[in-house]
Design an enzyme around this catalytic site. Structure first.
Site, PDB file in Angstrom:
ATOM      1  N   ASP A 223     -11.040   4.138  -3.178  1.00 58.99           N
ATOM      2  CA  ASP A 223     -11.574   5.383  -2.652  1.00 58.99           C
ATOM      3  C   ASP A 223     -12.096   5.073  -1.256  1.00 58.99           C
ATOM      4  O   ASP A 223     -12.399   3.929  -0.912  1.00 58.99           O
ATOM      5  CB  ASP A 223     -12.676   5.938  -3.556  1.00 58.99           C
ATOM      6  CG  ASP A 223     -12.846   7.448  -3.393  1.00 58.99           C
ATOM      7  OD1 ASP A 223     -12.439   7.982  -2.335  1.00 58.99           O
ATOM      8  OD2 ASP A 223     -13.392   8.090  -4.308  1.00 58.99           O
ATOM      9  N   TRP A 224     -12.239   6.087  -0.438  1.00 60.03           N
ATOM     10  CA  TRP A 224     -12.508   5.868   0.982  1.00 60.03           C
ATOM     11  C   TRP A 224     -13.913   5.260   1.182  1.00 60.03           C
ATOM     12  O   TRP A 224     -14.923   5.888   0.904  1.00 60.03           O
ATOM     13  CB  TRP A 224     -12.349   7.179   1.736  1.00 60.03           C
ATOM     14  CG  TRP A 224     -10.975   7.403   2.284  1.00 60.03           C
ATOM     15  CD1 TRP A 224     -10.677   7.796   3.546  1.00 60.03           C
ATOM     16  CD2 TRP A 224      -9.705   7.238   1.635  1.00 60.03           C
ATOM     17  NE1 TRP A 224      -9.310   7.877   3.724  1.00 60.03           N
ATOM     18  CE2 TRP A 224      -8.692   7.544   2.577  1.00 60.03           C
ATOM     19  CE3 TRP A 224      -9.325   6.838   0.357  1.00 60.03           C
ATOM     20  CZ2 TRP A 224      -7.327   7.468   2.273  1.00 60.03           C
ATOM     21  CZ3 TRP A 224      -7.973   6.769   0.052  1.00 60.03           C
ATOM     22  CH2 TRP A 224      -6.999   7.075   1.000  1.00 60.03           C
TER      23      TRP A 224
END
Length: 809
Positions: A223-224
């Site tokens: 995930d970012w």
């Protein structure tokens, strides 16, 4: 496995390998001309494809929310939604769409509840697999997320989820297991949270379960910003750090490999996974793409499917006296009331936000469908919130002017604009600019005290008729997704305007250098009557109309990525409005426009209650189709709707000392209600249509061997007067089990469609896994020999036919 990928990996030096496994920016991977590798482009979803740039002008066909799509229980429809999104991805040069979200509705308070499919792992897995196949059959990669147990938003980047092994397997890993097996997604996203002590980007579950046990050969992307360290994440089966370049996978990882703390073989595995993804999407020379791509999507294609999906998702949970569908020939005056009548919400907030080409409001949809013969009157009746809105097109001179300014205030570029709200990635703004300036003319369409202001994060100056009325610097953490791309902060002034009065507007916004994107704009609020007068006006219209339709719901300030809810109560004065309108007109229909359950204390007071979810860009047209009977509401609940806040069986979404304990184990949703003997407002699986059904017979094999699938057949008859859809649900139970189990659980389902009086035999496949449990001693799936009770019915608490099958050798 493609041996040529190994050859390519061997051509690369260590520095190049490390560069490739960290992104080139927010939405692309690194290229390598040496081996014919172009960048792979990814984009947020899952209700649309936003594309690799942030720009409100770059529209996206907007489908219903995932909770709505799951309410269809229709895998064929989900496959078509995936295919349409693939065409959208082609239009935007996107290789991988970041979706679907396959976390569970553990608690209705979860902030991204709307973005997830269901409380049930089987329904979630099957819907997700159909969606993934639709994308990938059309050459666009899917990225199911967030692996695993990212079921709430509070402290999501630091929380450690504590869940026992069996619950993890049977609930939270189960939908990933199903879609990996049935759909083979090309990527999977590792979540922010930890599970049992390890952040998911460092978790052994990535290798031991996802890759080794399940035999999956795709790419795991973080995930970012979810890579928190170097050695632990690099040693795990995480393949790509996004966005990039990653501070943890640059020089620190180079040193770790050279010093022997991370084996280079682990890096080779990551590069190989990246190249395999690139080959599948056609980004690697000499490797044909896994599937052909469709033509770019169009507005017309998006509109047709969005409308169909929205009607298929709407769940009619109450229809006293068969008020719906409304008989158009018998209507002369319809009152459309509620704050959602003009400003209904098509989608939730956060990274799932896309920019629809339009949103058909309930007022527009009903006005178009009813025509001139039926008088349509409207009033908000209540305030949903104090937030201001974006000006409507009719309130603005068209076009306005947008100017890009440098640090001296000089204009670098000037362009016309029809909007007043701007979303930009700083990489895409005019080079050298530090500010934007909007000039437009606002026209009041009524006399009263108007509010005019600004929305966003940064420095703002707002001039009205040459007078500076707002000069402020709004500060908010730019990484707070909820405030930046959801409910952005606002500041405003109040000014008395007369109907038709024009106001010259100049808005200047200056962004800071510490942000990557901005969502800013002009916001307004029309004069409001005092609350008692608003309510009285709505009641007056309701009492004098043939039928009252009240649209209530939530907003991105209530349902969004970045935070969890604290209550299920509707915001503002909406409950009081429904109580009053129902008392004034017994023919009251309430439409709930929310992505997740809300408390409905008036539900037994209204004649009809329709759950519309966040239905996408065709909201109003789909609503008119269902209310007037052009289409049957096709939805069944994918999650249980509680009656009251205090009845919610799983309330805890807030960690304590950094830990969130899943103490409820296997018992979430309808399983928890059945265990506790509590009656919800509406059960999982419930939903009414515009016809009636009789369940006539249930054919169940008397015997099945352990580990074998079985098929049961349910005979149903459409006993009503119009064509209809039925979702046949089969539940399993094992009352005398030697292991703890739910009282019953969903084992299979199928969609049936039939005309009036028609009888159909509906085969329902029960996978062997549905009758198995996870052994915490053997660490494997096991089948308990003996009799299982199977029930066919219309919801989790309404078994209509029962029989048993014996599992034995």
């Amino acid at each position: 496995m493609d041996p040529t990928l190994d050859d390519l990996v061997r051509k690369l030096d260590l520095e190049t390998k490390l560069r490739l496994i960290s992104g080139a920016g927010a939405w692309t991977t690194q290229a390598c001309e040496e081996i014919g590798l172009r960048p792979v482009s990814v984009s947020d979803g899952p209700v649309g494809v936003r594309g690799p740039i942030e720009d409100e002008r770059d529209w996206s066909a907007t489908m219903p929310s995932s909770s709505a799509l799951a309410a269809t229980w229709d895998e064929e429809l989900l496959h078509r939604v995936g295919a349409l999104l693939a065409a959208e991805a082609v239009r935007k040069d996107v290789d991988v769409a970041l979706g679907p979200t396959v976390n569970l509705h553990r608690s209705p308070l979860g902030g991204r509840h709307f973005e997830c499919f269901s409380e049930d792992p089987l329904l979630t897995g099957r819907m997700a697999a159909a969606y993934v196949r639709g994308l990938q059959d059309n050459g666009v990669g899917a990225c199911p997320k967030h692996f695993v147990a990212n079921d709430a938003e509070t402290d999501r980047t630091s929380v450690d989820i504590r869940v026992d092994e069996r619950t993890l397997r049977e609930l939270y890993l189960a939908p990933f297991d199903h879609l990996v097996t049935e759909a083979g997604p090309w990527t999977v996203m590792a979540a922010y949270n930890g599970v049992d002590g390890a952040p998911m980007t460092e978790s052994p579950l990535l290798r031991e379960v996802l890759k080794d046990e399940w035999g999956w050969d795709g790419l795991v992307v973080s995930d970012w910003g979810a890579v928190y360290g170097t050695e632990e994440s690099a040693s795990a089966a995480l393949d790509l750090a996004m966005p990039g370049p990653s501070e943890h996978w640059g020089e620190p990882l180079l040193a770790a490999v050279r010093e022997g703390r991370v084996p280079e073989a682990a890096i080779d595995d990551k590069v190989r996974s990246l190249l395999r993804l690139a080959a599948r999407v056609g980004a690697l020379d000499g490797h044909p793409a896994a599937a052909g791509r469709p033509s770019p999507g169009t507005v017309e294609q998006g509109a047709a499917l969005a409308r169909e999906a929205a009607t298929a998702a709407m769940v009619l949970v109450r229809n006293d006296g068969d008020l719906l569908p409304l008989a158009n020939d018998n209507l002369s005056r319809v009152a459309l009331l509620g704050p959602g009548a003009l400003e209904a919400r098509p989608l939730g907030g956060g990274s799932a936000t896309v920019f629809p080409p339009y949103v058909a409001s309930p007022l527009e949809g009903l006005r178009s469908a009813l025509g001139d013969r039926v008088e349509l009157v409207t009033a908000p009746g209540a305030s949903l919130s104090d937030d201001l809105r974006t000006p409507r097109a009719r309130e603005l001179s068209q076009p306005g002017t947008l100017r890009w300014l440098d640090a001296t205030g000089a204009c670098l570029k000037e362009e016309p604009t029809e909007g007043t709200h701007f979303v930009r990635d700083l990489k895409s703004v005019e080079e050298g600019s530090v500010s934007l300036e909007l000039r437009t003319v606002f026209t009041a369409d009524t006399t009263g005290d108007w509010q005019l202001g600004v929305s966003g994060v940064g420095a703002f100056v707002l001039d009205l008729d040459g007078e500076t009325v707002v000069d402020t610097h709004i500060v908010r953490d730019p990484l707070d997704i909820g405030s930046v791309v959801g409910a952005a902060p606002q500041e405003h002034i109040t000014r008395r305007l007369t109907e038709g009065q024009k106001v010259d507007v100049r808005l200047r916004f200056t962004w800071g250098q510490d942000i990557m994107l901005f969502w800013v704009g002009l916001v307004v609020g029309e004069p409001r009557l005092p609350a008692d007068q608003q309510l009285a006006r709505a009641v007056e219209l309701a009492a004098a109309s043939d039928v009252a339709v009240v649209v209530v719901g939530t907003t991105e300030a209530v349902e969004s990525e970045g935070f969890d809810r604290r209550t299920l109560r509707l915001p503002g004065d909406q409950d009081a409005l429904v109580h009053a309108v129902a008392a004034a007109n017994p023919r009251t229909v309430v439409v709930v426009n929310s992505g997740a359950p809300v408390e409905m204390p008036w539900r037994d007071e209204v004649a009809a209650l329709l759950l519309a979810w966040f239905p996408g860009m065709e909201l109003g047209n789909a609503l008119a189709d269902v209310l007037l009977g052009a289409v049957e509401p096709g939805g069944r609940l994918p999650t249980t709707w509680p009656a009251r806040d205090e009845d919610v069986p799983v309330w805890n979404t807030t960690p304590r000392d950094g830990v969130l304990e899943y103490t409820e184990g296997l018992h979430i949703g309808h399983r928890a209600y059945l265990r506790e003997g509590t009656e919800p407002a509406y059960w999982f699986g419930h939903g009414l249509g515009y016809t009636t059904w009789e369940y006539e017979s249930f054919d169940v094999p008397a015997h099945v061997r352990p580990g074998e699938d079985l098929t049961v057949t349910v005979r149903v008859r459409n006993s009503g007067e119009r064509h209809g859809k039925e979702v046949v649900q089969v539940y399993a139970a094992r009352p005398d089990s030697a292991v703890e189990r739910p009282e019953l659980w969903l084992a299979g389902f199928a969609v049936a469609k039939a005309g009036p009086g028609e009888t159909v035999d509906v085969p329902v496949r029960i996978a062997a896994r549905a009758l198995q449990h996870w052994s915490v001693t053997g660490h494997q799936w096991q089948t308990e020999s003996g009799a299982f009770l199977l029930s066919a019915g219309r919801s989790a608490c309404r078994p209509l036919l029962t029989d048993e099958t014996v599992v034995s050798e």
